[in-house]
Design an enzyme around this catalytic site. Structure first.
Site, PDB file in Angstrom:
ATOM      1  N   LYS A 183      38.974 -34.171 -34.040  1.00  0.00           N
ATOM      2  CA  LYS A 183      38.444 -33.980 -32.688  1.00  0.00           C
ATOM      3  C   LYS A 183      37.365 -35.024 -32.374  1.00  0.00           C
ATOM      4  CE  LYS A 183      41.176 -30.506 -32.093  1.00  0.00           C
ATOM      5  NZ  LYS A 183      41.841 -30.430 -33.385  1.00  0.00           N
TER       6      LYS A 183
HETATM    7  C1  LIG Z   1      45.033 -26.449 -29.215  1.00  0.00           C
HETATM    8  C2  LIG Z   1      44.446 -26.176 -30.569  1.00  0.00           C
HETATM    9  N1  LIG Z   1      43.917 -24.965 -30.820  1.00  0.00           N
HETATM   10  C3  LIG Z   1      43.365 -24.675 -32.013  1.00  0.00           C
HETATM   11  C4  LIG Z   1      43.318 -25.601 -33.024  1.00  0.00           C
HETATM   12  C5  LIG Z   1      42.716 -25.230 -34.347  1.00  0.00           C
HETATM   13  O1  LIG Z   1      41.500 -25.877 -34.562  1.00  0.00           O
HETATM   14  P1  LIG Z   1      40.760 -25.778 -35.987  1.00  0.00           P
HETATM   15  O2  LIG Z   1      41.394 -26.780 -36.879  1.00  0.00           O
HETATM   16  O3  LIG Z   1      39.321 -26.102 -35.657  1.00  0.00           O
HETATM   17  O4  LIG Z   1      40.900 -24.381 -36.463  1.00  0.00           O
HETATM   18  C6  LIG Z   1      43.860 -26.872 -32.817  1.00  0.00           C
HETATM   19  C7  LIG Z   1      43.816 -27.868 -33.895  1.00  0.00           C
HETATM   20  O5  LIG Z   1      44.092 -29.002 -33.782  1.00  0.00           O
HETATM   21  C8  LIG Z   1      44.438 -27.167 -31.558  1.00  0.00           C
HETATM   22  O6  LIG Z   1      45.000 -28.374 -31.311  1.00  0.00           O
END
Ligand SMILES: Cc1ncc(COP(=O)(O)O)c(C=O)c1O
Length: 376
Positions: A183
């Site tokens: 990110k």
């Molecule tokens: C749209 C979306 N939601 C949730 C997540 C999950 O994020 P995390 O890796 O911080 O749990 C991602 C991960 O890339 C994502 O693209």
């Protein structure tokens, strides 16, 4: 020729200093001084009244499902073009994700198809702002209000994105953020739950602290803490918050570089894209995107496969993105079938993401641009 990776987490200089300070000064458990500073930054940057750092966006989504008290039999409307965590949060509560296809332009949930998917069991609409380009929020809020549904924004991509000048993540009752190393800002693994509806704040603090009122105890509001509700351990160590604080403080530098890279791809690739039948990202009027993803929509799966191989031969790593969730093993067990969400099925075969990260140099970006333009 050195390889060009798809992503490298931004490092802006003060991360190690802050981590060292966190360790030297303590405490390093959750909700220490660096976590509090991150909460203030996130509230200031977004205008959300309450931020709670979490161990991931996945966990912030799980907290949301707990706060909504989702029960077996409840339904939540979701796009199938998203990461598994959006949907797992719903399924973990025994509720059913109801997939609504995406729009071909922004790749966000198609607001014109939402109403037909609402049943008496629908509880919420869980949005994803793909690449941080806003969903059609006005229309979706209107549908939600008319049907008494809660709106949640999975804003994993969209910190610094806005819709009609208002930050993404401030429209739903809740929004979730990700600080995974893919990110724009990151601490390796991390996330946040942003709470826009104050009625949920106290319970969110309890759920995040193993179902106890320890947060109130730390604030001196109770003289001991006890088990109050279901919950889990969703708060990160202050060491991770220290790392994240350095990134939050440098957000302008990170965002400015990412926007420069994004804009350069858009300008340099436009003539080639037109000639090759490739579509570049669509950002509708009123949407400010956060330069999270630069993608190409290739004319076919064969063209996508060929472009990825062509770039790999030149030591450039470009990647595809989400596979349709309704056609995954789990999605099929929930009733997903081919043809159910044709736009998602088509787009996920054709999408390519180009390298886009803070440290990408102009020279390396030139290599990517030249390589892409040399295809066909
Ligand atoms: C749209 C979306 N939601 C949730 C997540 C999950 O994020 P995390 O890796 O911080 O749990 C991602 C991960 O890339 C994502 O693209």
């Amino acid at each position: 020729m050195l390889p060009i990776p798809f992503n490298r987490a931004a490092v802006t200089g003060r991360e190690v200093e802050y981590v060292t300070r966190a360790i030297a000064e303590g405490p390093i458990h959750g909700d220490g001084p660096f976590t509090k500073a991150c909460h203030e930054w996130l509230e200031r940057l977004t205008g959300s009244p309450k931020a709670l750092l979490t161990t991931s966006c996945t966990h912030a989504l799980e907290m949301t499902a707990l706060l909504l008290d989702l029960q077996p039999g409840d339904e939540v409307i979701v796009p199938p073009f998203t990461f598994v965590s959006t949907v797992n949060a719903v399924v973990l509560r025994g509720a059913l994700p109801v997939f609504v296809d995406i729009r071909p332009d922004t790749l966000n949930i198609d607001e014109t198809r939402i109403e037909a998917a609402i049943t008496p069991r629908t509880r919420a609409i869980l949005l994803v702002h793909y690449a941080g380009v806003a969903c059609a929020i006005d229309a979706i809020l209107d549908i939600a209000a008319r049907h008494g549904l809660i709106v949640v924004e999975d804003n994993a991509h969209g910190l610094f994105g806005a819709y009609k000048g208002r930050p993404l993540g401030t429209f739903g009752s809740f929004a979730t953020l990700s600080f995974h190393d893919t990110k724009n800002l990151s601490c390796g693994e991390g996330g946040a739950l942003m709470i826009n509806d104050p009625q949920y704040v106290e319970r969110a603090e309890i759920i995040r602290e193993k179902g106890t009122n320890r947060t109130r105890f730390y604030r001196g509001q109770v003289d001991k803490y006890t088990w109050c509700d279901i919950g889990s351990s969703y708060l990160p160590s202050d060491i991770l918050a220290a790392y994240l604080l350095a990134q939050l403080e440098s957000h302008a530098q990170i965002q400015s570089r990412r926007h420069a890279i994004w804009a350069r791809y858009a300008a340099s690739l436009a003539p080639w894209a037109e000639a090759a039948g490739v579509r570049l990202p669509v950002v509708p009027d009123g949407c400010d995107h956060p330069a999270h993803i630069f993608h190409l929509l290739m004319p076919s799966l064969e063209a996508r496969t060929a472009l990825l191989a062509h770039l790999r031969e030149r030591r450039i790593l470009a990647v595809f993105h989400y596979l349709p969730l309704h056609l995954s093993d789990m999605g099929r067990r929930l009733g997903g079938v081919e043809g159910q969400c044709p736009v998602t099925e088509d787009v996920s075969d054709r999408l390519v993401r180009l390298p886009l990260f803070f440290q990408l140099t102009d020279a390396d970006q030139d290599r990517v641009i030249d390589a892409v333009r040399a295809w066909r």
